[in-house]
Design an enzyme around this catalytic site. Sequence first.
Site, PDB file in Angstrom:
ATOM      1  N   ASP A  16      -7.730   2.115 -26.983  1.00 22.90           N
ATOM      2  CA  ASP A  16      -8.364   2.020 -25.687  1.00 22.90           C
ATOM      3  C   ASP A  16      -8.555   3.356 -24.998  1.00 22.90           C
ATOM      4  O   ASP A  16      -7.774   4.270 -25.152  1.00 22.90           O
ATOM      5  CB  ASP A  16      -7.516   1.137 -24.800  1.00 22.90           C
ATOM      6  CG  ASP A  16      -8.374   0.146 -24.118  1.00 22.90           C
ATOM      7  OD1 ASP A  16      -9.220  -0.431 -24.800  1.00 22.90           O
ATOM      8  OD2 ASP A  16      -8.214  -0.010 -22.917  1.00 22.90           O
ATOM      9  N   GLU A  36       1.052  -7.737   8.358  1.00 25.24           N
ATOM     10  CA  GLU A  36       1.141  -6.273   8.450  1.00 25.24           C
ATOM     11  C   GLU A  36       2.152  -5.677   7.475  1.00 25.24           C
ATOM     12  O   GLU A  36       2.157  -4.485   7.226  1.00 25.24           O
ATOM     13  CB  GLU A  36       1.478  -5.848   9.881  1.00 25.24           C
ATOM     14  CG  GLU A  36       0.270  -5.818  10.807  1.00 25.24           C
ATOM     15  CD  GLU A  36      -0.864  -4.968  10.260  1.00 25.24           C
ATOM     16  OE1 GLU A  36      -0.675  -3.752  10.142  1.00 25.24           O
ATOM     17  OE2 GLU A  36      -1.926  -5.518   9.934  1.00 25.24           O
ATOM     18  N   ARG A  86      -2.162  -7.287 -21.521  1.00 24.63           N
ATOM     19  CA  ARG A  86      -2.981  -6.891 -22.666  1.00 24.63           C
ATOM     20  C   ARG A  86      -2.329  -5.823 -23.525  1.00 24.63           C
ATOM     21  O   ARG A  86      -2.767  -5.556 -24.635  1.00 24.63           O
ATOM     22  CB  ARG A  86      -4.387  -6.469 -22.213  1.00 24.63           C
ATOM     23  CG  ARG A  86      -4.428  -5.271 -21.328  1.00 24.63           C
ATOM     24  CD  ARG A  86      -5.826  -4.994 -20.817  1.00 24.63           C
ATOM     25  NE  ARG A  86      -6.747  -4.602 -21.870  1.00 24.63           N
ATOM     26  CZ  ARG A  86      -6.662  -3.460 -22.557  1.00 24.63           C
ATOM     27  NH1 ARG A  86      -5.689  -2.615 -22.310  1.00 24.63           N
ATOM     28  NH2 ARG A  86      -7.538  -3.171 -23.493  1.00 24.63           N
ATOM     29  N   PRO A  89       0.811  -1.222   0.000  1.00 28.61           N
ATOM     30  CA  PRO A  89       0.000   0.000   0.000  1.00 28.61           C
ATOM     31  C   PRO A  89       0.848   1.276   0.000  1.00 28.61           C
ATOM     32  O   PRO A  89       0.337   2.365  -0.267  1.00 28.61           O
ATOM     33  CB  PRO A  89      -0.837  -0.108   1.281  1.00 28.61           C
ATOM     34  CG  PRO A  89      -0.366  -1.293   2.016  1.00 28.61           C
ATOM     35  CD  PRO A  89       0.502  -2.097   1.127  1.00 28.61           C
TER      36      PRO A  89
HETATM   37  C1  21W Z   1      -2.748  -3.534   3.973  1.00 33.11           C
HETATM   38  C2  21W Z   1      -0.749  -4.719   4.509  1.00 33.11           C
HETATM   39  C3  21W Z   1      -2.453  -2.608   4.969  1.00 33.11           C
HETATM   40  C4  21W Z   1      -0.459  -3.793   5.522  1.00 33.11           C
HETATM   41  C5  21W Z   1      -4.314  -1.030  11.371  1.00 33.11           C
HETATM   42  C6  21W Z   1      -3.919  -2.323  11.473  1.00 33.11           C
HETATM   43  C7  21W Z   1      -0.454  -4.616  -1.848  1.00 33.11           C
HETATM   44  C8  21W Z   1      -2.209  -3.243  -1.223  1.00 33.11           C
HETATM   45  C9  21W Z   1      -1.355  -4.333  -0.836  1.00 33.11           C
HETATM   46  C10 21W Z   1      -1.887  -4.586   3.750  1.00 33.11           C
HETATM   47  C11 21W Z   1      -1.304  -2.745   5.752  1.00 33.11           C
HETATM   48  C12 21W Z   1      -1.889  -2.758  -2.492  1.00 33.11           C
HETATM   49  C13 21W Z   1      -3.413  -1.633   9.541  1.00 33.11           C
HETATM   50  C14 21W Z   1      -3.526  -1.128  -2.453  1.00 33.11           C
HETATM   51  C15 21W Z   1      -3.273  -2.563  -0.552  1.00 33.11           C
HETATM   52  C16 21W Z   1      -1.300  -5.115   0.406  1.00 33.11           C
HETATM   53  C17 21W Z   1      -2.174  -5.565   2.659  1.00 33.11           C
HETATM   54  C18 21W Z   1      -0.952  -1.765   6.815  1.00 33.11           C
HETATM   55  C19 21W Z   1      -2.915  -1.583   8.133  1.00 33.11           C
HETATM   56  N1  21W Z   1      -3.988  -0.650  10.153  1.00 33.11           N
HETATM   57  N2  21W Z   1      -2.526  -1.713  -3.119  1.00 33.11           N
HETATM   58  N3  21W Z   1      -3.382  -2.659  10.299  1.00 33.11           N
HETATM   59  N4  21W Z   1      -3.874  -1.540  -1.210  1.00 33.11           N
HETATM   60  N5  21W Z   1      -2.199  -4.900   1.370  1.00 33.11           N
HETATM   61  N6  21W Z   1      -1.564  -2.065   8.061  1.00 33.11           N
HETATM   62  O1  21W Z   1      -3.681  -2.869   0.561  1.00 33.11           O
HETATM   63  O2  21W Z   1      -0.452  -5.939   0.586  1.00 33.11           O
HETATM   64  S1  21W Z   1      -0.595  -3.617  -3.174  1.00 33.11           S
END
Ligand code: 21W
Length: 267
Positions: free
Chosen positions: A173, A120, A158, A93
């Site tokens: 596209d 996490e 694609r 993220p």
């Molecule tokens: C989501 C891991 C949030 C860690 C309170 C407690 C990969 C992703 C991911 C993830 C956190 C992508 C928290 C857009 C995404 C991914 C898993 C951080 C949050 N708050 N693109 N825990 N969104 N997500 N901890 O989530 O691995 S690309």
Amino acid sequence: MSEGKMNFIVLTIFPEMFNSFWAHGIIRKAIELDKISVSTINIRDFAKGRHKVTDDRPYGGGCGMVMKPEPLAAAIRASVARAPYSRRILLTPQGRVFDQSVAREFASLQGLILVCGRYEGVDERICDDFIDDEISIGDYVLTGGESAAMVVIDAATRLIPGVLGGLESAEKDSFSRNLLEHAHYTRPRTFEGAEVPEVLLSGNHKEIEKWRLETSLIRTFLKRKDLMKDRSLNRREIEIMKKWCLDIEEIIHAQSVRSSDSLSGDQ
Ligand code: 21W
């Protein structure tokens, strides 16, 4: 002619999630056409001990678990040995946000190693030393990187020459032109009382093309003005939009003439 085949390797603790992804639609076709090759590496296979543990508690405390560095490092090394020319991408993220231009950039590479985080997050030392690029697919919270890896593979595949048929070419596209696509209709001519626009039945290809451009523009204007702002309009598009302005001004003018009539009538 051939641009060479694109190699995707996905590192995950849930490789089975990808089985049906590889088995359908354009992705399957791209594999059959030898435009892409795909494989998964199970991070758990590189974990030590009887229980094959891939996560551990965070130093400094706090809730949740962190992906252990050793299995990930070993899995990435094994992938690099298999495809040394690849870019190593962590789905997280915190990465730069994936869009059509990143998809284009990836489609031009020889290989991607896509590391899917779970829990996490992954130990920071992996990001520092074993990753070239960090990618997010947007500002919302997923449970892991697997669905994001599928999005990246889908959008890049694609765009590889020869994957889509000539008619559905990626260049035509909508996002390549920063315009939403025109409306689509198929048979029947009347569906639950709703008709197909007359012009599409006319056989007049010039008129149809103009109608499609016009509906593309109006849809983008109504639904996604943000796309229009950083986009250069061509002469035809400017003509169409100027015509809207004139039409709107005409309506407003007629209206204000009428309302001043009724005002003077009141007084
Ligand atoms: C989501 C891991 C949030 C860690 C309170 C407690 C990969 C992703 C991911 C993830 C956190 C992508 C928290 C857009 C995404 C991914 C898993 C951080 C949050 N708050 N693109 N825990 N969104 N997500 N901890 O989530 O691995 S690309």
